[in-house]
Write an enzyme that holds these catalytic residues in place. Structure first.
Site, mmCIF file in Angstrom:
data_model
loop_
_atom_site.group_PDB
_atom_site.id
_atom_site.type_symbol
_atom_site.label_atom_id
_atom_site.label_comp_id
_atom_site.label_asym_id
_atom_site.label_seq_id
_atom_site.Cartn_x
_atom_site.Cartn_y
_atom_site.Cartn_z
ATOM 1 C CG HIS A 158 -2.367 0.181 0.925
ATOM 2 N ND1 HIS A 158 -2.923 0.100 -0.336
ATOM 3 C CD2 HIS A 158 -3.405 0.451 1.754
ATOM 4 C CE1 HIS A 158 -4.224 0.314 -0.257
ATOM 5 N NE2 HIS A 158 -4.546 0.530 0.991
ATOM 6 C CG ASN A 191 -11.321 1.792 0.256
ATOM 7 O OD1 ASN A 191 -12.277 1.784 -0.518
ATOM 8 N ND2 ASN A 191 -11.123 0.839 1.155
#
Length: 189
Positions: free
Chosen positions: A19, A112
């Protein structure tokens, strides 16, 4: 002026995770162009400098991934930068490890952080560089996967991908998003 924001999560806990590949690309650009990215501003670690004569703000939002848009929106408002001059760099699980995809605009694709940026900017019309981190293995929770670290073999591939993604950002600024798409999207890993 361009804002180049790499997405990731703050603190050492998340360093080297899938991430945080966006942060790694920002660090690579900062090293390459001698831009100090240590000023805390607009909910991000920022650095101001030049890439091939173009004024840039390099940013690593410190809001945690799912609220990245808070920082990006504040930066855009503060520096009066339009969405088409904001380049977002982030991880993509739908691409093979190390594969790069440049886009002029588009949906969040389930990411997201990008979803929050779209919500906060009120548009999908901003360029982005997606860095492939590979599909999550069967049986894995998605959050656990994107917060995991690369195998040593994948880490070598990702180090190269970080360089390539930084090159793509430079081409987007010095030439055009279309030129970068034509050059980098046709390359197969």
């Amino acid at each position: 002026m361009y804002i180049i924001a790499g997405l990731g999560n703050p603190t050492r806990t998340y360093e080297g995770t899938r991430h945080n590949i966006g942060f790694e690309v920002i660090d690579r650009l900062a090293d390459r162009f001698r831009i100090d990215v240590s000023i805390q501003k607009n909910k991000a670690l920022c650095g101001k400098g030049y890439i091939e004569g173009q004024k840039v703000i390099l940013a690593k939002p410190q809001t945690y991934m799912n609220l990245s848009g808070d920082s990006v929106r504040e930066l855009a408002a503060y520096y009066k930068v339009e969405p088409e001059d904001i380049i977002i760099v982030f991880d993509d699980i739908s691409l093979e490890p190390g594969q790069i995809r440049v886009r002029a605009k588009g949906s969040a694709g389930g990411h997201n952080g990008v979803k929050n940026i779209i919500a906060r900017l009120g548009t999908q019309e901003f360029p982005r560089v997606k860095v492939g981190v590979g599909e999550k293995p069967k049986g894995w929770d998605l959050a656990d996967y994107v917060l995991s670290r690369f195998s040593s073999d994948d880490r070598k591939i990702m180090d190269e991908a970080v360089d390539t993604a930084a090159d793509a950002v430079v081409m987007m600024i010095t030439d055009s998003v279309d030129a970068a798409m034509n050059h980098y999207n046709s390359k197969k890993k």
